[in-house]
Scaffold this active site. Structure first.
Site, PDB file in Angstrom:
ATOM      1  N   THR A  78      -6.181  -1.220  10.375  1.00  0.00           N
ATOM      2  CA  THR A  78      -6.926  -2.277   9.689  1.00  0.00           C
ATOM      3  C   THR A  78      -8.258  -2.564  10.376  1.00  0.00           C
ATOM      4  OG1 THR A  78      -6.902  -4.677   9.359  1.00  0.00           O
ATOM      5  CG2 THR A  78      -5.422  -3.853  11.014  1.00  0.00           C
ATOM      6  N   ASP A  79      -9.230  -3.050   9.625  1.00  0.00           N
ATOM      7  CA  ASP A  79     -10.507  -3.436  10.236  1.00  0.00           C
ATOM      8  C   ASP A  79     -10.350  -4.670  11.133  1.00  0.00           C
ATOM      9  OD1 ASP A  79     -10.130  -5.355   8.239  1.00  0.00           O
ATOM     10  OD2 ASP A  79     -12.077  -5.061   7.283  1.00  0.00           O
ATOM     11  N   GLU A  80      -9.187  -5.361  11.020  1.00  0.00           N
ATOM     12  CA  GLU A  80      -9.000  -6.586  11.815  1.00  0.00           C
ATOM     13  C   GLU A  80      -8.936  -6.302  13.315  1.00  0.00           C
ATOM     14  OE1 GLU A  80      -6.349  -9.550  10.402  1.00  0.00           O
ATOM     15  OE2 GLU A  80      -6.418  -8.815   8.357  1.00  0.00           O
ATOM     16  N   ASN A  92      -7.132  -4.843   1.125  1.00  0.00           N
ATOM     17  CA  ASN A  92      -6.794  -4.174  -0.138  1.00  0.00           C
ATOM     18  C   ASN A  92      -6.389  -5.202  -1.190  1.00  0.00           C
ATOM     19  OD1 ASN A  92      -5.394  -0.914   0.414  1.00  0.00           O
ATOM     20  ND2 ASN A  92      -6.762  -1.996   1.776  1.00  0.00           N
ATOM     21  N   LYS A 116      -1.640  -4.341  15.945  1.00  0.00           N
ATOM     22  CA  LYS A 116      -2.160  -3.122  15.301  1.00  0.00           C
ATOM     23  C   LYS A 116      -3.094  -2.367  16.251  1.00  0.00           C
ATOM     24  CE  LYS A 116      -1.631  -1.860  11.573  1.00  0.00           C
ATOM     25  NZ  LYS A 116      -0.594  -0.989  10.971  1.00  0.00           N
ATOM     26  N   LEU A 126      -3.394 -13.439  -0.288  1.00  0.00           N
ATOM     27  CA  LEU A 126      -4.387 -14.311  -0.929  1.00  0.00           C
ATOM     28  C   LEU A 126      -4.465 -14.156  -2.456  1.00  0.00           C
ATOM     29  CD1 LEU A 126      -6.686 -16.427  -0.587  1.00  0.00           C
ATOM     30  CD2 LEU A 126      -8.270 -14.502  -0.433  1.00  0.00           C
ATOM     31  N   LEU A 172      12.965  -2.740   4.524  1.00  0.00           N
ATOM     32  CA  LEU A 172      13.086  -3.732   3.442  1.00  0.00           C
ATOM     33  C   LEU A 172      13.105  -5.143   4.025  1.00  0.00           C
ATOM     34  CD1 LEU A 172      15.567  -1.972   0.964  1.00  0.00           C
ATOM     35  CD2 LEU A 172      13.067  -1.991   0.911  1.00  0.00           C
ATOM     36  N   ILE A 210       0.840  -1.205   0.000  1.00  0.00           N
ATOM     37  CA  ILE A 210       0.000   0.000   0.000  1.00  0.00           C
ATOM     38  C   ILE A 210       0.874   1.255   0.000  1.00  0.00           C
ATOM     39  CG2 ILE A 210      -1.909   1.223   1.119  1.00  0.00           C
ATOM     40  CD1 ILE A 210      -2.705  -1.399   2.458  1.00  0.00           C
ATOM     41  N   TYR A 229      -1.240 -10.436  14.901  1.00  0.00           N
ATOM     42  CA  TYR A 229      -1.120  -9.270  14.006  1.00  0.00           C
ATOM     43  C   TYR A 229      -2.124  -8.190  14.401  1.00  0.00           C
ATOM     44  CZ  TYR A 229      -2.331  -6.371   9.952  1.00  0.00           C
ATOM     45  OH  TYR A 229      -2.661  -5.306   9.143  1.00  0.00           O
ATOM     46  N   ARG A 273      -6.980 -21.697   8.964  1.00  0.00           N
ATOM     47  CA  ARG A 273      -6.052 -20.868   9.756  1.00  0.00           C
ATOM     48  C   ARG A 273      -6.540 -20.856  11.208  1.00  0.00           C
ATOM     49  NH1 ARG A 273      -6.012 -14.769   7.801  1.00  0.00           N
ATOM     50  NH2 ARG A 273      -4.052 -15.215   6.755  1.00  0.00           N
ATOM     51  N   ASP A 332      12.101   2.624   5.208  1.00  0.00           N
ATOM     52  CA  ASP A 332      11.619   1.243   5.132  1.00  0.00           C
ATOM     53  C   ASP A 332      12.788   0.311   5.468  1.00  0.00           C
ATOM     54  OD1 ASP A 332       9.034  -0.192   3.379  1.00  0.00           O
ATOM     55  OD2 ASP A 332      10.752  -1.407   3.979  1.00  0.00           O
TER      56      ASP A 332
HETATM   57  N1  LIG Z   1      -2.851  -5.025   2.914  1.00  0.00           N
HETATM   58  C1  LIG Z   1      -4.043  -4.813   3.443  1.00  0.00           C
HETATM   59  O1  LIG Z   1      -5.042  -5.337   2.963  1.00  0.00           O
HETATM   60  C2  LIG Z   1      -4.185  -3.881   4.626  1.00  0.00           C
HETATM   61  C3  LIG Z   1      -5.478  -3.581   5.071  1.00  0.00           C
HETATM   62  C4  LIG Z   1      -5.628  -2.687   6.140  1.00  0.00           C
HETATM   63  C5  LIG Z   1      -4.508  -2.116   6.726  1.00  0.00           C
HETATM   64  N2  LIG Z   1      -3.272  -2.446   6.286  1.00  0.00           N
HETATM   65  C6  LIG Z   1      -2.120  -1.789   6.937  1.00  0.00           C
HETATM   66  O2  LIG Z   1      -1.489  -1.007   5.945  1.00  0.00           O
HETATM   67  C7  LIG Z   1      -0.085  -0.953   6.188  1.00  0.00           C
HETATM   68  C8  LIG Z   1       0.660  -1.413   4.957  1.00  0.00           C
HETATM   69  O3  LIG Z   1       0.224  -2.738   4.620  1.00  0.00           O
HETATM   70  P1  LIG Z   1       0.839  -3.493   3.361  1.00  0.00           P
HETATM   71  O4  LIG Z   1      -0.146  -4.510   2.941  1.00  0.00           O
HETATM   72  O5  LIG Z   1       1.343  -2.504   2.382  1.00  0.00           O
HETATM   73  O6  LIG Z   1       2.059  -4.240   4.056  1.00  0.00           O
HETATM   74  P2  LIG Z   1       3.373  -4.853   3.411  1.00  0.00           P
HETATM   75  O7  LIG Z   1       3.732  -6.002   4.278  1.00  0.00           O
HETATM   76  O8  LIG Z   1       3.222  -5.055   1.944  1.00  0.00           O
HETATM   77  O9  LIG Z   1       4.459  -3.690   3.595  1.00  0.00           O
HETATM   78  C9  LIG Z   1       4.965  -3.314   4.850  1.00  0.00           C
HETATM   79  C10 LIG Z   1       6.234  -2.510   4.630  1.00  0.00           C
HETATM   80  O10 LIG Z   1       6.710  -2.106   5.921  1.00  0.00           O
HETATM   81  C11 LIG Z   1       8.109  -2.331   5.975  1.00  0.00           C
HETATM   82  N3  LIG Z   1       8.479  -2.547   7.381  1.00  0.00           N
HETATM   83  C12 LIG Z   1       8.100  -3.573   8.191  1.00  0.00           C
HETATM   84  N4  LIG Z   1       8.646  -3.409   9.418  1.00  0.00           N
HETATM   85  C13 LIG Z   1       9.375  -2.269   9.373  1.00  0.00           C
HETATM   86  C14 LIG Z   1      10.171  -1.580  10.320  1.00  0.00           C
HETATM   87  N5  LIG Z   1      10.352  -2.042  11.559  1.00  0.00           N
HETATM   88  N6  LIG Z   1      10.772  -0.422   9.942  1.00  0.00           N
HETATM   89  C15 LIG Z   1      10.610   0.061   8.671  1.00  0.00           C
HETATM   90  N7  LIG Z   1       9.885  -0.563   7.740  1.00  0.00           N
HETATM   91  C16 LIG Z   1       9.270  -1.718   8.077  1.00  0.00           C
HETATM   92  C17 LIG Z   1       8.345  -3.553   5.105  1.00  0.00           C
HETATM   93  O11 LIG Z   1       9.696  -3.641   4.655  1.00  0.00           O
HETATM   94  C18 LIG Z   1       7.357  -3.305   3.967  1.00  0.00           C
HETATM   95  O12 LIG Z   1       7.935  -2.532   2.945  1.00  0.00           O
HETATM   96  C19 LIG Z   1       0.168  -1.838   7.409  1.00  0.00           C
HETATM   97  O13 LIG Z   1       0.255  -0.997   8.534  1.00  0.00           O
HETATM   98  C20 LIG Z   1      -1.063  -2.717   7.492  1.00  0.00           C
HETATM   99  O14 LIG Z   1      -1.339  -3.079   8.827  1.00  0.00           O
HETATM  100  C21 LIG Z   1      -3.080  -3.321   5.253  1.00  0.00           C
END
Ligand SMILES: NC(=O)c1ccc[n+]([C@@H]2O[C@H](COP(=O)([O-])OP(=O)(O)OC[C@H]3O[C@@H](n4cnc5c(N)ncnc54)[C@H](O)[C@@H]3O)[C@@H](O)[C@H]2O)c1
Length: 345
Positions: free
Chosen positions: A137-139, A192, A166, A202, A40, A17, A162, A298, A38
């Site tokens: 997140t809605d979770e 998303n 959050k 998924l 990475l 995202i 998780y 799960r 990040d």
């Molecule tokens: N993907 C979804 O459907 C969804 C839905 C609701 C909320 N979110 C929230 O949105 C945010 C982004 O989700 P995403 O799906 O893009 O996640 P993702 O796992 O694709 O990306 C997470 C990023 O954070 C970086 N990261 C992790 N720990 C770190 C740290 N300690 N320091 C610096 N960087 C770090 C990772 O390297 C990665 O680039 C998260 O906070 C997640 O909880 C995601």
């Protein structure tokens, strides 16, 4: 309304995202400079940032948000106007295996950022004007039965490590708002989908397994329901919330697309049947649906999520632009294109 100019710190911008958001936000706000920190992890890649990495309005720092001196240094060396905090360990299955990294990044990392922002913004007399936007997140709200939706007033009831991490981070963010008068806002979105998502999630898993002619694993009976949100619609919501959301408020973001996991899997298979018939033939099947296999459920698998986002729609005028059928097709086409490039097809 927040200042739309200057340097915004994005955390986790090499993930799914965050990288979509940076590209969207830089396009929408030509006077903004993005500083992306990040770590990475396995989930982040600078490949996701090819569209922006050459811009003089974009800078990358490879680092951990839980690293106190690094984060302090960032605030001392850049005049950070606002923080949009995506960085997190985000994969529920991994948190069930081992939750330590989730507490370190999601809870301690958030606290480290809050503390550094508070110190810097207090010194500048801007604690109540500069914005800290927590991406959630809605979770955090737990699991629903067959009816009802999560509203912003729903009590937090996380069911896996998780979502617990959050929820903990959100509570810390709120506490910095109430205790120090920080200008915080929280957005909680549903699942998303779209380009650049990590292959373990998924939708990319369904596509990847189908293209490899392998079993497509679906947990349990496949009837768990998620409310699917196209990532660019989420980015537009975040832009509105960052700029216009009221301090201390939470805004839910939903897609208005409740679907069972099995329905999503079948829909993706239908799309692949049309655009990749040759793989089907090679695998000796008539439809990719034949590859769907139910696996052991799960642990603690939340049954249904659905988001009431009327507050965001009514107060900030947002609504999703994308229709699930079109956006899912676009998404599948994107992953197929990446697969074609990787396999020289
Ligand atoms: N993907 C979804 O459907 C969804 C839905 C609701 C909320 N979110 C929230 O949105 C945010 C982004 O989700 P995403 O799906 O893009 O996640 P993702 O796992 O694709 O990306 C997470 C990023 O954070 C970086 N990261 C992790 N720990 C770190 C740290 N300690 N320091 C610096 N960087 C770090 C990772 O390297 C990665 O680039 C998260 O906070 C997640 O909880 C995601």
């Amino acid at each position: 309304m927040n200042n739309q100019e200057g340097t915004i710190l994005i955390t986790g911008g090499a993930g799914f995202i965050g990288s979509n958001f940076i590209q969207y936000f830089m396009g929408e706000h030509p006077n903004v400079t993005i500083l992306n920190i990040d770590k990475l992890t396995y989930a982040g890649s600078t490949d996701n940032l090819k569209e922006v990495e050459r811009s003089d309005r974009y800078q990358f720092i490879h680092g951990d948000i839980a690293h106190v001196s690094l984060v302090k240094h960032v605030f001392q060396n850049y005049d950070i106007r606002g923080v949009i905090h995506f960085a997190a360990e985000s994969h529920v299955d991994r948190s069930i295996e081992d939750s330590r990294a989730f507490i370190e990044s999601n809870v301690l990392g958030t606290m480290t950022l809050l503390q550094a922002a508070r110190d810097d913004w207090e010194k500048k007399g801007e604690i109540s004007s500069r914005r800290f936007h927590q991406i959630s997140t809605d979770e955090i709200y737990g699991s629903l039965g067959s009816d009802g939706k999560f509203s912003e007033e729903t009590t937090y009831d996380p069911r896996n490590p998780y979502s617990a991490s959050k929820a903990g981070a959100n509570l810390l963010v709120k506490s910095f708002g109430y205790t120090y008068g920080m200008n915080i806002v929280i957005s909680s979105s549903s699942n998303n989908y779209g380009p650049k998502q990590h292959k373990e999630k998924l939708i990319p898993t369904i596509i990847r397994k189908a293209l490899a002619g392998e079993h497509i694993p679906i947990y349990g009976d496949g009837k768990n329901i998620r409310d699917w949100l196209y990532v660019e619609d989420h980015c537009r919501a975040l832009d509105a919330i960052y700029h216009q959301g009221k301090p201390l408020e939470t805004y839910n973001v939903g897609g208005g697309n409740e679907k069972t996991n099995i329905a999503i899997a079948k829909q993706i298979c239908d799309i692949l049947d049309q655009i990749k018939p040759e793989i089907k033939l090679q695998a000796g099947i008539h439809s990719f649906k034949e590859l769907i296999t139910f696996t052991e459920d799960r642990k603690g698998h939340d049954r249904r999520y659905a988001v009431d986002d009327r507050k965001l729609r009514n107060e900030l005028g947002w609504k999703p632009k994308e229709d699930l059928d079109d956006a899912l097709r676009k998404t599948v086409e994107w992953y197929v294109k990446q697969w074609n490039l990787q396999t020289n097809r």
